[in-house]
Design a protein around this motif. Structure first.
Motif, PDB file in Angstrom:
ATOM      1  N   ALA A   1       1.229  -2.591   2.445  1.00 33.91           N
ATOM      2  CA  ALA A   1       0.291  -2.828   3.544  1.00 33.91           C
ATOM      3  C   ALA A   1       0.998  -3.484   4.730  1.00 33.91           C
ATOM      4  N   LYS A   2       1.846  -4.446   4.461  1.00 33.39           N
ATOM      5  CA  LYS A   2       2.589  -5.117   5.539  1.00 33.39           C
ATOM      6  C   LYS A   2       3.490  -4.137   6.283  1.00 33.39           C
ATOM      7  N   ALA A   3       4.037  -3.166   5.565  1.00 32.06           N
ATOM      8  CA  ALA A   3       4.910  -2.175   6.195  1.00 32.06           C
ATOM      9  C   ALA A   3       4.126  -1.261   7.142  1.00 32.06           C
TER      10      ALA A   3
ATOM     11  N   VAL B   1       1.525  -2.294   9.065  1.00 27.95           N
ATOM     12  CA  VAL B   1       1.072  -3.039  10.243  1.00 27.95           C
ATOM     13  C   VAL B   1       2.002  -2.771  11.425  1.00 27.95           C
TER      14      VAL B   1
ATOM     15  N   ASP C   1      -2.097   0.609  11.682  1.00 27.36           N
ATOM     16  CA  ASP C   1      -3.237  -0.303  11.759  1.00 27.36           C
ATOM     17  C   ASP C   1      -4.541   0.471  11.578  1.00 27.36           C
TER      18      ASP C   1
ATOM     19  N   HIS D   1       4.421   4.844   3.168  1.00 28.26           N
ATOM     20  CA  HIS D   1       3.845   3.526   2.887  1.00 28.26           C
ATOM     21  C   HIS D   1       2.389   3.624   2.431  1.00 28.26           C
TER      22      HIS D   1
ATOM     23  N   CYS E   1       0.686  -5.444  -1.304  1.00 26.24           N
ATOM     24  CA  CYS E   1       0.871  -6.280  -0.108  1.00 26.24           C
ATOM     25  C   CYS E   1       2.101  -5.855   0.685  1.00 26.24           C
ATOM     26  N   THR E   2       3.173  -5.549  -0.024  1.00 25.44           N
ATOM     27  CA  THR E   2       4.398  -5.102   0.638  1.00 25.44           C
ATOM     28  C   THR E   2       4.153  -3.801   1.402  1.00 25.44           C
TER      29      THR E   2
ATOM     30  N   GLU F   1       1.457  -7.382  -5.627  1.00 28.66           N
ATOM     31  CA  GLU F   1       2.646  -7.667  -4.808  1.00 28.66           C
ATOM     32  C   GLU F   1       3.135  -6.406  -4.092  1.00 28.66           C
TER      33      GLU F   1
END
Length: 68
Positions: free
Chosen positions: A37-39, A41, A52, A17, A34-35, A31
């Protein structure tokens, strides 16, 4: 799954990731960034998960003067 195996699996995902985030930012794909980065978290072991920690360090470097 043992604790060691879980940490190893998280490490593989963290690298995957993190690479995806870097590639998306280099390519200007907001997009996909963001995908990726969200993965990250909450991913990984630790009091604060490794994903994190990676994101905090990554975005701190991006905000340094002269950073790409």
């Amino acid at each position: 799954m043992t604790e060691h195996a879980a940490a190893a699996a998280a490490s593989v995902l963290l690298e995957r990731h993190a690479d995806a985030l870097c590639l998306a930012l280099r390519g200007g794909d907001v997009e996909a960034a963001c995908t990726a980065a969200k993965a990250l978290v909450g991913l990984g072991p630790g009091l604060t998960p490794s994903g994190d920690d990676f994101l905090v360090g990554f975005f701190a470097v991006l905000h340094l003067p002269g950073s790409p």
